[in-house]
Design a protein around this motif. Structure first.
Motif, short mmCIF file in Angstrom:
data_model
loop_
_atom_site.label_atom_id
_atom_site.label_comp_id
_atom_site.label_asym_id
_atom_site.label_seq_id
_atom_site.Cartn_x
_atom_site.Cartn_y
_atom_site.Cartn_z
N ILE A 1 1.23 -1.08 0.18
CA ILE A 1 -0.13 0.27 -0.17
C ILE A 1 1.05 1.49 0.23
O ILE A 1 1.04 2.18 -0.38
CB ILE A 1 -0.37 0.25 0.82
N TYR A 2 1.79 1.19 0.63
CA TYR A 2 3.11 2.60 0.62
C TYR A 2 3.95 2.44 -0.73
O TYR A 2 3.40 3.85 -1.10
CB TYR A 2 3.72 1.92 1.54
N GLY A 3 4.13 1.60 -0.78
CA GLY A 3 4.46 1.57 -2.50
C GLY A 3 3.26 2.38 -3.76
O GLY A 3 3.92 2.72 -4.00
N VAL B 1 0.76 3.77 -3.35
CA VAL B 1 0.70 5.47 -3.02
C VAL B 1 1.96 6.35 -3.97
O VAL B 1 1.85 7.40 -4.42
CB VAL B 1 0.40 5.52 -1.39
N GLY B 2 2.51 6.03 -3.07
CA GLY B 2 4.71 6.65 -3.19
C GLY B 2 4.02 6.34 -5.23
O GLY B 2 4.54 7.84 -5.67
N PHE C 1 1.66 8.59 -6.78
CA PHE C 1 2.33 10.26 -6.45
C PHE C 1 3.31 10.88 -7.15
O PHE C 1 3.15 11.88 -8.31
CB PHE C 1 2.99 10.59 -4.65
N LEU C 2 4.25 10.14 -7.50
CA LEU C 2 5.24 10.44 -8.55
C LEU C 2 4.68 10.48 -9.70
O LEU C 2 4.91 11.32 -10.78
CB LEU C 2 6.05 8.79 -8.04
#
Lengths: 605, 474
Positions: free
Chosen positions: A14-16, A18-19, A22-23
């Motif tokens: 999940i963190y990845g 989102v990152g 964003f990028l």
């Protein structure tokens, strides 16, 4: 082993995700999409606030009292300023060079990026001259706004004035930004939200040469200014003007109310000032001058802020309370030997027939009669103690709207003052005062404090035989279906309607052949009462209340003339002329006018 | 046997290094955001960068204090710290200072403290302590109820301020709970709730319902591959809609399309539940109950918003969601912020060269919208570095959490990671226009002492716990 260890991969994923989202988004915005790059170094945005015109103020007949005229402010944004010909700018603006330099310095100190004003309210001529040359002065631009202008020089206290917002207001209310105007006093303040309209903003793109190159995003974020709503007041401009004319040499106040609605027809406080003195550039200077005049106090709104003793007009209230409590009947007679004698003291009275009943008592404004009335109220054996009887009396008095704010639509209204038991306990000691101690209340003297507005409201209440509408100055606001519903609510006194009849008869007799004959007119039945209030600082105040016609009253009025002496001498003629003018639209007694214009008092601080 | 460890040796220097780098980058960007050539001294505390310098200095001091504290104290005093942070939250409601309509600040002299920032730490500690007890099973009601209470108290108090951003951050704890065994479906529903909450404020009820209905049928069809049953379900829904329509028509109930659809679905849903129960169709009851819940939920949101809230509160919510664009307010900010970031290009305009951010005076530029400065002056390269650092930091925290021997430390670690994640997501998502404007700070970047201290304390407690992980026997 923890059975949920593999969940770390879910969380990590999940963190990845989102990152990565964003990028991707950033890559799109920053590298691929060019539309965000419209703001090159040379372009910057300027927010030009569109100030709406304030709503107009009209009188009850639609006559225009207050309107607007255009004015132009020269603004500067320091960081955009470049080398320019200061002499030329000074010549155009007709200002000294030192002023320009100082103003620019303080603008720079305030903010480099936010605009400050250089010259406020240029004339249209200066503006036209400047407009052609403005391109030579990068960083400067002109903002137009409107200023108040007055058709009649009347009702300055009621209308109030418009000023610039101060820091406190800006912090409290996010609508206001520095340099905005706001109604500071009077109706301008009460109806600020209606009158002000809504500001708009044009966001413009400006290049380094201070030239507007277009609107930002085609005006997507622009808003148009919405003009303020017009306010129709209940004032009668002509009558107001006439009242101020009649009392031009006096200190005092006139308030006239339409009893059937509570609408205020006239509200004058004298001496007054020209409302246009408090507009624009000259305001600051003129306010100072007006406030420094401590002898005449022209800024002091006597109509709602001066608290005077009511004098003999208050006998009407005592009479009604006596009738209501059963301690007085209209046919009760009391003798008067040039005053009311008690102990070795006497409360004096003028010469008149004796003994008198209630009608005669009012007609001749007999002090002795109302001393008896008042003592009977307070010494009523139905009440266990004097304090109880006094409380009852005070309760009745306050039901007429005395001793508290009436709640009219002006800021700064005063309460007035009706002393309570605690006051006398403090002053004389608990249980150490009697009805005779406070006997001056019977004739409206003593500690009573009543504003001219409350007094006019009392006249209206009597005219209505027992109720009043909160006196108000608004008749309508454009775009609103109705005025504040609290102005349409009847407030009943706790005196029965029947008890108003003898009082009104007494008032009518006072006009026909009593103390108030100055108000007599052949074709209008006026009911009135004079008053003379003792004043520790000088000559007595002259007071007069009246309403007319007796049946179906159209106008109720109170007049105070400070240091005028007898009520009938100065306040009476003012009331009489105003009633005549309002009801018949003519004035048949020019000699009375002349008499008033000859008023001559030396007012001392 | 207890091994004594060398603190300096066991400290996770990678995290410390990232922390220092982020602090420095944060400060540089605040400096750029409020830069004014007239104030050149970087220590000028009348300027925000001067103040931030002070906060950073004090943060490093705090970090030292925490590292030298006895490790057992954090677990031992977990509840006490929780209670203290709750106390502060209550206090702020009484004597707090109101800024921008929220009573969220405690004024201490000339400084302001935001208790909500610290409440996150207290809550994380209390939650970890409670869940690390022996024999706790998160799916038990006996566990879930106290956990809910631990979370709901600070959330409730913050809701009274009100501070929507901080409330949202508290939902981050579900991640930690998920790691400890909370069923995934809860996480899923939780997020659906949040999405529904926003969606139901933005879009008309009817649109949401239609989309939900379509999704529900599609979802069922795709995941169960029971196309015949899907078709049957549609038919049942059609019949019940017809019945409802007739009922409405003949009894003149005046139901609108939304109510018709909702009631028909309730009717059809009952049938589905019965059929599903007898024929043992997988997922059906879950989907139906979810739909029931979603309809009730969107309706209550709608009711609360339209009936219970005052107009000024509605306005605030609308502005929060970007529905009402006050050209000088939030809508304008987001637009400005996107232009600032977008105009940065690949490598940015260079330090202190961001005309867009400076000349146009975005309010909140140095606080909630600090990412604009990064985007404009450092371009995509800068954004990549910042986002990379944050993601790396969060991964590192997960790695640290997973290597803990004590459950307390592991749960605490996940709480920290999740809080960082939420702040990171909501803040940057807002500045690049992917999420509504909800004002919460970007850790280590946004100006402000409270948030900087809170994140420092939070992070260093974890590092302290980690440094002593080997003292515990496995």
């Amino acid at each position: 082993m923890n059975p949920f260890t593999e969940r770390k991969y879910v969380i990590g994923a999940i963190y990845g995700i989102v990152g990565i989202i964003f990028l991707l988004r950033l890559f799109w915005m920053q590298v691929i999409d060019d539309s965000y790059k419209l703001s090159a170094e040379n372009n910057s945005r300027r927010n030009v606030t569109q100030y709406p015109a304030r709503g107009l103020i009209l009188d009850r007949n639609g006559k225009l009292i207050v309107f607007n005229e255009a004015a132009y402010d020269l603004m500067v944004t320091p960081f955009q300023v470049q080398q320019f010909d200061t002499t030329e700018l000074c010549n155009i603006l007709e200002i000294p060079k030192s002023y320009l330099i100082n103003t620019l310095d303080s603008a720079r100190n305030y903010s480099r990026f936010k605009p400050s004003e250089v010259v406020k309210q240029m004339s249209a001529v200066t503006y036209a001259r400047l407009q052609e040359k403005l391109y030579k002065f990068p960083g400067f631009y002109v903002q137009s706004r409107t200023l108040r202008k007055y058709n009649y020089k009347i009702a300055s206290h009621v209308l109030g004035y418009v000023g610039e917002v101060d820091q406190k207001i800006i912090e409290k209310n996010p609508y206001y930004k520095p340099r905005d105007y706001i109604g500071t006093t009077g109706l301008e303040r009460t109806y600020e939200e209606d009158l002000r309209g809504r500001k708009g903003v044009n966001i413009l793109l400006v290049d380094v040469h201070n030239r507007v190159v277009g609107s930002y995003l085609n005006g997507k974020y622009d808003t148009t200014a919405v003009v303020g709503n017009d306010l129709t007041t209940s004032l009668d401009a002509d009558l107001q003007q006439y009242a101020e004319y009649l009392m031009q040499k006096m200190h005092g106040s006139v308030v006239a109310i339409e009893p059937s609605t509570g609408e205020i027809l006239v509200m004058a406080s004298l001496p007054t000032y020209d409302p246009s003195l408090l507009v624009g550039r000259v305001r600051r200077k003129n306010i100072g001058t007006l406030l420094r005049d401590t002898i005449h106090k022209p800024m002091f709104d006597r109509a709602v802020m001066a608290s005077y003793p009511p004098g003999s007009t208050f006998k009407l209230i005592n009479g009604m309370i006596g009738l209501q409590e059963g301690t007085l009947k209209p046919e009760y007679t009391y003798g008067c030997a040039r005053g009311y004698h008690y102990g070795n003291k006497v409360l004096g009275c003028h010469a008149h027939a004796s003994p008198l009943n209630l009608y005669g008592g009012i007609q001749n404004s007999c002090n002795a009669y109302f001393c008896n009335v008042f003592r009977n109220i307070l010494d009523n054996k139905d009440y266990p103690s004097l304090a109880d009887a006094y409380n009852m009396w005070r309760y009745h008095v306050m039901s007429f709207g005395f001793g508290k704010k009436l709640g009219t639509d002006l800021p700064n209204e005063l309460n007035g003052y009706i002393p309570d038991v605690a006051y006398y306990d403090r002053y004389h000691g608990k249980g150490r005062w009697k009805s005779l101690t406070v006997i001056s209340l019977s004739i409206g003297q003593g500690e009573l404090g009543i504003t001219p507005l409350q007094m006019a409201n009392m006249a209206a209440t009597i005219a209505n035989r027992g109720y009043y509408y909160t006196p108000h100055l608004v008749k309508g606001v454009k775009g609103k279906e109705s005025i504040d519903p609290r102005f349409k609510e009847k407030h009943f006194t706790d005196i029965d309607t029947a008890y108003f009849t003898p009082i009104i008869e007494g008032m009518s007799m006072a006009v026909k052949a009593g103390t108030a004959t100055v108000a007599r007119m052949s074709d209008i039945e006026v009911c009135a009462k004079t008053g003379t209030a003792q004043n520790p600082h000088g000559e007595d105040h002259s007071i007069f209340i009246a309403f007319a016609p007796r049946n179906n009253p159209k106008i109720a009025i109170s007049v105070y003339v400070e240091n005028g002496g007898f009520g009938a001498t100065w306040a009476g003629p003012v009331a009489s002329l105003l009633i005549e003018k309002y009801l018949k639209d003519t004035v048949s007694r020019p000699y009375l006018e002349q008499h008033l214009l000859n008023f001559n008092r030396q007012y001392n601080p | 046997m207890i091994k004594k460890t060398n603190l300096l040796q066991e400290l996770d220097w990678t995290v410390v290094f990232i922390y220092i780098v982020l602090l420095l980058m944060g400060w540089l960007n605040i400096y750029a955001a409020v830069y004014d050539e007239r104030h050149k001294s970087i220590f000028d505390i009348s300027q925000r960068y001067g103040m931030q310098m002070l906060w950073i200095g004090l943060s490093i001091l705090l970090a030292f204090v925490i590292i030298t504290t006895d490790v057992k104290l954090f677990s031992f005093f977990a509840y006490v710290l929780y209670a203290a942070s709750i106390g502060l939250l209550a206090l702020v409601l009484v004597i707090g200072k109101e800024i921008n309509g929220a009573k969220a600040w405690l004024a201490v002299g000339s400084f302001s403290l935001q208790p909500a920032e610290f409440a996150k730490i207290g809550t994380a500690l209390a939650l970890s302590k409670f869940l690390s007890q022996f024999n706790v099973k998160i799916t038990d009601l006996r566990t879930l109820i106290p956990v809910t209470i631990i979370l709901i108290i600070p959330i409730g108090l913050i809701a009274l301020q009100p501070d929507a951003g901080s409330i949202l951050v508290f939902t981050a704890f579900t991640f930690a709970l998920f790691r400890e065994g909370l069923p995934g479906i809860v996480l899923f529903f939780g997020f659906t709730m949040i999405i529904l909450l926003f969606v139901s404020l933005i879009f008309p009820q009817i649109n949401i319902l239609i989309v939900l209905l379509i999704l529900a049928f599609l979802f069922f069809a795709i995941f169960t591959k029971r196309y015949r049953e899907t078709f049957l379900g549609l038919a049942i829904f059609g019949v019940s809609f017809g019945l409802m329509w007739l009922f409405n028509y003949f009894f003149h109930k005046g139901l609108n399309l939304y109510k018709l659809l909702a009631f028909s679905f309730f009717l059809a849903g009952m049938v589905y539940l019965i059929i599903g129960f007898f024929r043992r169709i997988p997922m059906l009851s879950t989907i139906v109950l979810f739909m029931f819940g979603a309809i009730v939920f969107t309706n209550s949101v709608d009711y609360v918003f339209h009936e219970l809230m005052e107009p000024h509160q509605q306005k605030r919510v609308n502005i929060l969601l970007g529905l009402e664009s006050d050209p000088l307010g939030y809508g304008y900010n987001v637009n400005q912020s996107q232009i600032a970031i977008g105009s940065g290009g690949l490598v940015g305009k260079g330090f202190l060269q961001g005309t867009q951010t400076k000349f146009n005076f975005v309010p909140e530029q140095s606080t909630d919208f600090i990412f604009c400065t990064i985007g404009e002056e450092w371009g995509f390269a800068g954004s990549l570095v910042v986002i990379g650092l944050f993601i790396f930091l969060m991964y590192r925290i997960i790695v640290i959490s997973e290597r803990q021997r004590s459950t307390f430390s592991r749960i605490y670690g996940y709480c920290v990671a999740s809080i960082f994640f939420f702040h990171f997501t909501i803040n940057i998502g807002m500045t690049i226009g992917l999420l509504p404007v909800i004002g919460i700070p970007l850790p280590f970047f946004s100006y402000g002492g409270s948030s900087l201290w809170a994140f420092t304390i939070m992070l260093f407690i974890l590092l302290r716990l980690d440094a002593s992980r080997l003292e515990l026997l496995k």
